[in-house]
Design a protein around this motif. Structure first.
Motif, PDB file in Angstrom:
ATOM      1  N   PHE A   1       0.839  -1.202   0.000  1.00 46.83           N
ATOM      2  CA  PHE A   1       0.000   0.000   0.000  1.00 46.83           C
ATOM      3  C   PHE A   1       0.876   1.254   0.000  1.00 46.83           C
ATOM      4  O   PHE A   1       0.679   2.167  -0.815  1.00 46.83           O
ATOM      5  CB  PHE A   1      -0.926  -0.021   1.221  1.00 46.83           C
ATOM      6  CG  PHE A   1      -1.607   1.287   1.488  1.00 46.83           C
ATOM      7  CD1 PHE A   1      -2.674   1.709   0.700  1.00 46.83           C
ATOM      8  CD2 PHE A   1      -1.179   2.110   2.518  1.00 46.83           C
ATOM      9  CE1 PHE A   1      -3.302   2.922   0.940  1.00 46.83           C
ATOM     10  CE2 PHE A   1      -1.799   3.319   2.772  1.00 46.83           C
ATOM     11  CZ  PHE A   1      -2.863   3.731   1.976  1.00 46.83           C
ATOM     12  N   SER A   2       1.862   1.301   0.883  1.00 42.58           N
ATOM     13  CA  SER A   2       2.737   2.474   0.994  1.00 42.58           C
ATOM     14  C   SER A   2       3.554   2.696  -0.275  1.00 42.58           C
ATOM     15  O   SER A   2       3.702   3.835  -0.737  1.00 42.58           O
ATOM     16  CB  SER A   2       3.685   2.316   2.184  1.00 42.58           C
ATOM     17  OG  SER A   2       2.958   2.157   3.367  1.00 42.58           O
ATOM     18  N   LEU A   3       4.083   1.629  -0.838  1.00 40.37           N
ATOM     19  CA  LEU A   3       4.869   1.757  -2.067  1.00 40.37           C
ATOM     20  C   LEU A   3       4.019   2.288  -3.210  1.00 40.37           C
ATOM     21  O   LEU A   3       4.483   3.117  -4.008  1.00 40.37           O
ATOM     22  CB  LEU A   3       5.483   0.401  -2.440  1.00 40.37           C
ATOM     23  CG  LEU A   3       6.612  -0.093  -1.552  1.00 40.37           C
ATOM     24  CD1 LEU A   3       6.957  -1.546  -1.884  1.00 40.37           C
ATOM     25  CD2 LEU A   3       7.826   0.793  -1.678  1.00 40.37           C
ATOM     26  N   ILE A   4       2.791   1.817  -3.303  1.00 38.04           N
ATOM     27  CA  ILE A   4       1.913   2.297  -4.377  1.00 38.04           C
ATOM     28  C   ILE A   4       1.566   3.765  -4.153  1.00 38.04           C
ATOM     29  O   ILE A   4       1.553   4.550  -5.113  1.00 38.04           O
ATOM     30  CB  ILE A   4       0.640   1.420  -4.477  1.00 38.04           C
ATOM     31  CG1 ILE A   4       1.021   0.018  -4.977  1.00 38.04           C
ATOM     32  CG2 ILE A   4      -0.375   2.061  -5.417  1.00 38.04           C
ATOM     33  CD1 ILE A   4      -0.115  -0.980  -4.942  1.00 38.04           C
ATOM     34  N   VAL A   5       1.297   4.148  -2.920  1.00 37.02           N
ATOM     35  CA  VAL A   5       0.993   5.556  -2.628  1.00 37.02           C
ATOM     36  C   VAL A   5       2.179   6.446  -3.017  1.00 37.02           C
ATOM     37  O   VAL A   5       2.009   7.484  -3.653  1.00 37.02           O
ATOM     38  CB  VAL A   5       0.611   5.749  -1.154  1.00 37.02           C
ATOM     39  CG1 VAL A   5       0.567   7.223  -0.777  1.00 37.02           C
ATOM     40  CG2 VAL A   5      -0.748   5.095  -0.879  1.00 37.02           C
ATOM     41  N   VAL A   6       3.386   6.011  -2.669  1.00 40.38           N
ATOM     42  CA  VAL A   6       4.568   6.776  -3.044  1.00 40.38           C
ATOM     43  C   VAL A   6       4.718   6.797  -4.559  1.00 40.38           C
ATOM     44  O   VAL A   6       5.022   7.839  -5.157  1.00 40.38           O
ATOM     45  CB  VAL A   6       5.849   6.195  -2.372  1.00 40.38           C
ATOM     46  CG1 VAL A   6       7.099   6.817  -2.948  1.00 40.38           C
ATOM     47  CG2 VAL A   6       5.771   6.392  -0.869  1.00 40.38           C
ATOM     48  N   LYS A   7       4.478   5.661  -5.209  1.00 34.04           N
ATOM     49  CA  LYS A   7       4.567   5.585  -6.676  1.00 34.04           C
ATOM     50  C   LYS A   7       3.619   6.576  -7.334  1.00 34.04           C
ATOM     51  O   LYS A   7       3.954   7.242  -8.289  1.00 34.04           O
ATOM     52  CB  LYS A   7       4.256   4.156  -7.127  1.00 34.04           C
ATOM     53  CG  LYS A   7       4.319   3.913  -8.612  1.00 34.04           C
ATOM     54  CD  LYS A   7       3.937   2.476  -8.902  1.00 34.04           C
ATOM     55  CE  LYS A   7       3.984   2.051 -10.324  1.00 34.04           C
ATOM     56  NZ  LYS A   7       3.745   3.017 -11.340  1.00 34.04           N
ATOM     57  N   ILE A   8       2.409   6.685  -6.793  1.00 35.18           N
ATOM     58  CA  ILE A   8       1.415   7.615  -7.342  1.00 35.18           C
ATOM     59  C   ILE A   8       1.860   9.058  -7.092  1.00 35.18           C
ATOM     60  O   ILE A   8       1.784   9.916  -7.972  1.00 35.18           O
ATOM     61  CB  ILE A   8       0.031   7.390  -6.709  1.00 35.18           C
ATOM     62  CG1 ILE A   8      -0.540   6.037  -7.118  1.00 35.18           C
ATOM     63  CG2 ILE A   8      -0.945   8.487  -7.124  1.00 35.18           C
ATOM     64  CD1 ILE A   8      -1.793   5.640  -6.339  1.00 35.18           C
ATOM     65  N   ALA A   9       2.338   9.337  -5.887  1.00 34.08           N
ATOM     66  CA  ALA A   9       2.674  10.704  -5.501  1.00 34.08           C
ATOM     67  C   ALA A   9       3.910  11.238  -6.212  1.00 34.08           C
ATOM     68  O   ALA A   9       3.979  12.414  -6.559  1.00 34.08           O
ATOM     69  CB  ALA A   9       2.874  10.770  -3.987  1.00 34.08           C
ATOM     70  N   VAL A  10       4.885  10.370  -6.445  1.00 35.20           N
ATOM     71  CA  VAL A  10       6.154  10.799  -7.047  1.00 35.20           C
ATOM     72  C   VAL A  10       5.994  11.089  -8.527  1.00 35.20           C
ATOM     73  O   VAL A  10       6.653  11.949  -9.073  1.00 35.20           O
ATOM     74  CB  VAL A  10       7.253   9.736  -6.811  1.00 35.20           C
ATOM     75  CG1 VAL A  10       8.486  10.022  -7.617  1.00 35.20           C
ATOM     76  CG2 VAL A  10       7.569   9.659  -5.336  1.00 35.20           C
ATOM     77  N   ARG A  11       5.099  10.407  -9.165  1.00 36.39           N
ATOM     78  CA  ARG A  11       4.949  10.526 -10.619  1.00 36.39           C
ATOM     79  C   ARG A  11       4.590  11.908 -11.036  1.00 36.39           C
ATOM     80  O   ARG A  11       3.842  12.662 -10.680  1.00 36.39           O
ATOM     81  CB  ARG A  11       3.895   9.532 -11.098  1.00 36.39           C
ATOM     82  CG  ARG A  11       3.797   9.485 -12.577  1.00 36.39           C
ATOM     83  CD  ARG A  11       4.057   8.094 -12.987  1.00 36.39           C
ATOM     84  NE  ARG A  11       4.404   8.127 -14.372  1.00 36.39           N
ATOM     85  CZ  ARG A  11       3.828   7.418 -15.296  1.00 36.39           C
ATOM     86  NH1 ARG A  11       2.910   6.580 -14.981  1.00 36.39           N
ATOM     87  NH2 ARG A  11       4.217   7.481 -16.514  1.00 36.39           N
TER      88      ARG A  11
END
Length: 138
Positions: free
Chosen positions: A128-138
């Motif tokens: 969950f955290s990795l996906i949230v970071v993936k979404i936010a960084v993009r």
């Protein structure tokens, strides 16, 4: 950061997908510890070939999505919404059913519950955290 998230998601999705295919084709190692049980030890699920293959294919699809830039084909907003839905699935799994699975499980004295607390729920929170970071960084 994007590369780190993709790498970790790739490792996690590959491992979980491979494990489900292993179980689908008759492997037994770890299967008992991955199925929630009642306090009497009665399994709550009896996943067969089809269920294991479907879950394995789901993780293969996630693995592919991790490396495909969907925004070339669909608007970036749609890609983020898709990843948001996937993140919510893992968050919901981490929260659990409030009985046998997740952070708020009531039945906590089984082998599954022990492994769920130690491995499965933290892994879902990590994804969950990795996906949230993936979404936010993009």
């Amino acid at each position: 950061m994007q590369i780190l998230c993709k790498t970790l998601l790739t490792i996690i999705f590959s491992g979980i997908g491979a494990m489900h295919f292993f179980w689908a084709f008759g492997g037994l190692w770890g299967k008992q510890l991955a199925i929630p049980t009642t306090s009497d030890g009665v399994p709550l699920l009896d996943p067969g070939f089809g269920a294991c293959v479907v879950v394995g294919l789901f993780f293969v699809a996630l693995l592919l999505l991790t490396h495909i830039n969907l925004s070339r084909f669909v608007p970036l907003l749609y890609e983020r919404v898709l990843w948001g839905i996937i993140a919510l699935i893992f968050f919901a799994r981490a929260m659990g059913d409030f009985q046998y699975v997740g952070l708020f499980k009531q039945v906590a004295q089984t082998d599954f519950a022990y492994h769920d607390t130690l491995y499965y729920t933290p892994l879902c929170l990590l994804v969950f955290s990795l996906i949230v970071v993936k979404i936010a960084v993009r």
